[in-house]
Structure formats: structure tokens, C-alpha cells
Design a protein around this motif. Structure first.
Motif, PDB file in Angstrom:
ATOM      1  N   PHE A  27      38.306  23.206  63.303  1.00 47.80           N
ATOM      2  CA  PHE A  27      39.114  23.480  62.118  1.00 47.80           C
ATOM      3  C   PHE A  27      38.328  23.725  60.836  1.00 47.80           C
ATOM      4  N   ILE A  28      37.174  23.156  60.687  1.00 48.31           N
ATOM      5  CA  ILE A  28      36.407  23.310  59.453  1.00 48.31           C
ATOM      6  C   ILE A  28      36.054  24.780  59.175  1.00 48.31           C
ATOM      7  N   PRO A  29      35.623  25.566  60.153  1.00 45.05           N
ATOM      8  CA  PRO A  29      35.276  26.962  59.855  1.00 45.05           C
ATOM      9  C   PRO A  29      36.463  27.810  59.387  1.00 45.05           C
ATOM     10  N   PHE A  30      37.708  27.367  59.689  1.00 42.41           N
ATOM     11  CA  PHE A  30      38.890  28.167  59.368  1.00 42.41           C
ATOM     12  C   PHE A  30      39.654  27.646  58.159  1.00 42.41           C
ATOM     13  N   MET A  31      39.149  26.646  57.497  1.00 43.72           N
ATOM     14  CA  MET A  31      39.840  26.095  56.332  1.00 43.72           C
ATOM     15  C   MET A  31      39.777  27.098  55.182  1.00 43.72           C
ATOM     16  N   ALA A  32      40.831  27.122  54.395  1.00 43.31           N
ATOM     17  CA  ALA A  32      40.915  28.052  53.264  1.00 43.31           C
ATOM     18  C   ALA A  32      40.050  27.566  52.111  1.00 43.31           C
ATOM     19  N   SER A  33      39.515  28.514  51.401  1.00 46.74           N
ATOM     20  CA  SER A  33      38.759  28.173  50.202  1.00 46.74           C
ATOM     21  C   SER A  33      39.252  29.055  49.064  1.00 46.74           C
ATOM     22  N   ALA A  34      39.334  28.504  47.881  1.00 44.88           N
ATOM     23  CA  ALA A  34      39.821  29.239  46.721  1.00 44.88           C
ATOM     24  C   ALA A  34      38.677  30.001  46.060  1.00 44.88           C
ATOM     25  N   SER A  35      38.997  31.182  45.618  1.00 44.66           N
ATOM     26  CA  SER A  35      38.035  31.982  44.865  1.00 44.66           C
ATOM     27  C   SER A  35      38.553  32.074  43.435  1.00 44.66           C
ATOM     28  N   ILE A  36      38.012  31.272  42.548  1.00 48.66           N
ATOM     29  CA  ILE A  36      38.493  31.188  41.177  1.00 48.66           C
ATOM     30  C   ILE A  36      37.523  31.938  40.264  1.00 48.66           C
ATOM     31  N   PRO A  37      38.041  32.930  39.513  1.00 51.01           N
ATOM     32  CA  PRO A  37      37.152  33.683  38.627  1.00 51.01           C
ATOM     33  C   PRO A  37      36.683  32.833  37.442  1.00 51.01           C
ATOM     34  N   SER A  38      35.546  33.171  36.912  1.00 54.18           N
ATOM     35  CA  SER A  38      34.999  32.428  35.776  1.00 54.18           C
ATOM     36  C   SER A  38      35.797  32.737  34.513  1.00 54.18           C
ATOM     37  N   THR A  39      35.694  31.856  33.535  1.00 57.55           N
ATOM     38  CA  THR A  39      36.370  32.047  32.255  1.00 57.55           C
ATOM     39  C   THR A  39      35.861  33.306  31.562  1.00 57.55           C
ATOM     40  N   ALA A  40      34.575  33.537  31.617  1.00 56.75           N
ATOM     41  CA  ALA A  40      33.994  34.727  30.983  1.00 56.75           C
ATOM     42  C   ALA A  40      34.558  36.003  31.605  1.00 56.75           C
ATOM     43  N   TYR A  41      34.721  36.026  32.922  1.00 59.25           N
ATOM     44  CA  TYR A  41      35.266  37.195  33.614  1.00 59.25           C
ATOM     45  C   TYR A  41      36.702  37.453  33.172  1.00 59.25           C
ATOM     46  N   VAL A  42      37.512  36.397  33.117  1.00 62.36           N
ATOM     47  CA  VAL A  42      38.911  36.542  32.732  1.00 62.36           C
ATOM     48  C   VAL A  42      39.007  37.010  31.282  1.00 62.36           C
ATOM     49  N   GLN A  43      38.213  36.435  30.389  1.00 60.82           N
ATOM     50  CA  GLN A  43      38.235  36.844  28.993  1.00 60.82           C
ATOM     51  C   GLN A  43      37.822  38.303  28.839  1.00 60.82           C
ATOM     52  N   GLN A  44      36.855  38.754  29.599  1.00 56.85           N
ATOM     53  CA  GLN A  44      36.419  40.148  29.536  1.00 56.85           C
ATOM     54  C   GLN A  44      37.515  41.082  30.030  1.00 56.85           C
ATOM     55  N   GLN A  45      38.210  40.706  31.089  1.00 61.56           N
ATOM     56  CA  GLN A  45      39.296  41.529  31.613  1.00 61.56           C
ATOM     57  C   GLN A  45      40.426  41.647  30.605  1.00 61.56           C
ATOM     58  N   VAL A  46      40.777  40.551  29.956  1.00 63.53           N
ATOM     59  CA  VAL A  46      41.834  40.571  28.944  1.00 63.53           C
ATOM     60  C   VAL A  46      41.410  41.442  27.764  1.00 63.53           C
ATOM     61  N   ALA A  47      40.170  41.288  27.307  1.00 64.39           N
ATOM     62  CA  ALA A  47      39.666  42.100  26.196  1.00 64.39           C
ATOM     63  C   ALA A  47      39.702  43.585  26.549  1.00 64.39           C
ATOM     64  N   ASN A  48      39.337  43.931  27.769  1.00 68.48           N
ATOM     65  CA  ASN A  48      39.363  45.332  28.210  1.00 68.48           C
ATOM     66  C   ASN A  48      40.796  45.874  28.212  1.00 68.48           C
ATOM     67  N   GLN A  49      41.745  45.075  28.691  1.00 65.27           N
ATOM     68  CA  GLN A  49      43.135  45.517  28.742  1.00 65.27           C
ATOM     69  C   GLN A  49      43.692  45.725  27.340  1.00 65.27           C
ATOM     70  N   ILE A  50      43.348  44.827  26.416  1.00 66.33           N
ATOM     71  CA  ILE A  50      43.825  44.969  25.044  1.00 66.33           C
ATOM     72  C   ILE A  50      43.214  46.212  24.411  1.00 66.33           C
TER      73      ILE A  50
END
Length: 72
Positions: free
Chosen positions: A10-33
Motif C-alpha cells: 500500500f505505501i507505493p500507491f498512497m496519494a501525495s499532495a502537490s502544493i504550489p509555493s506561495t511565490a508561484y501562486v502570487q506570480q500567477q495572480v499577478a500575471n492574470q491581473i
């Protein structure tokens, strides 16, 4: 033995979250604006804006920007 089987199966098939960094999210929002504003507002000296409704403006039309609240 059961624990070992659990780990191997079961360990090899457990889900893992991919959370973007704060800097990445802020850059995406700035680009959209920036993209949104650049396609909707012409800020050049020779700009001609069209608004819905009936408006008559002669001379200089200045609208002061209110002071934004401070971050707490």
C-alpha cells in the motif's frame, strides 16, 4: 509479517499532495491581473474609452484614488 505486507503493497500507491509555493501562486495572480488590465484599459495619452450609458465629459476627468486600508 502483516505489517511488512501492508508496507510493500500500500505505501507505493498512497496519494501525495502537490502544493504550489506561495511565490508561484502570487506570480500567477499577478500575471492574470496584468493580462486582464492590459486588455481592458488603454492608459495611453491618446486613449479613447467607451462606456455604456450616456456620459458627457469635457476637459480633464480626474478621479482621485482613495487611500487603501493598511494591512493588519
Amino acid at each position: 509479517m502483516r505489517f511488512l505486507m501492508f508496507m510493500l503493497l500500500f505505501i507505493p500507491f498512497m496519494a501525495s499532495a502537490s502544493i504550489p509555493s506561495t511565490a508561484y501562486v502570487q506570480q500567477q495572480v499577478a500575471n492574470q491581473i496584468a493580462d486582464s488590465v492590459s486588455t481592458k484599459v488603454d492608459t495611453s495619452a491618446t486613449a479613447t474609452q467607451t462606456m455604456a450609458g450616456t456620459y458627457t465629459v469635457s476637459g480633464t476627468f480626474n478621479v482621485p484614488t482613495p487611500t487603501l486600508p493598511t494591512a493588519e
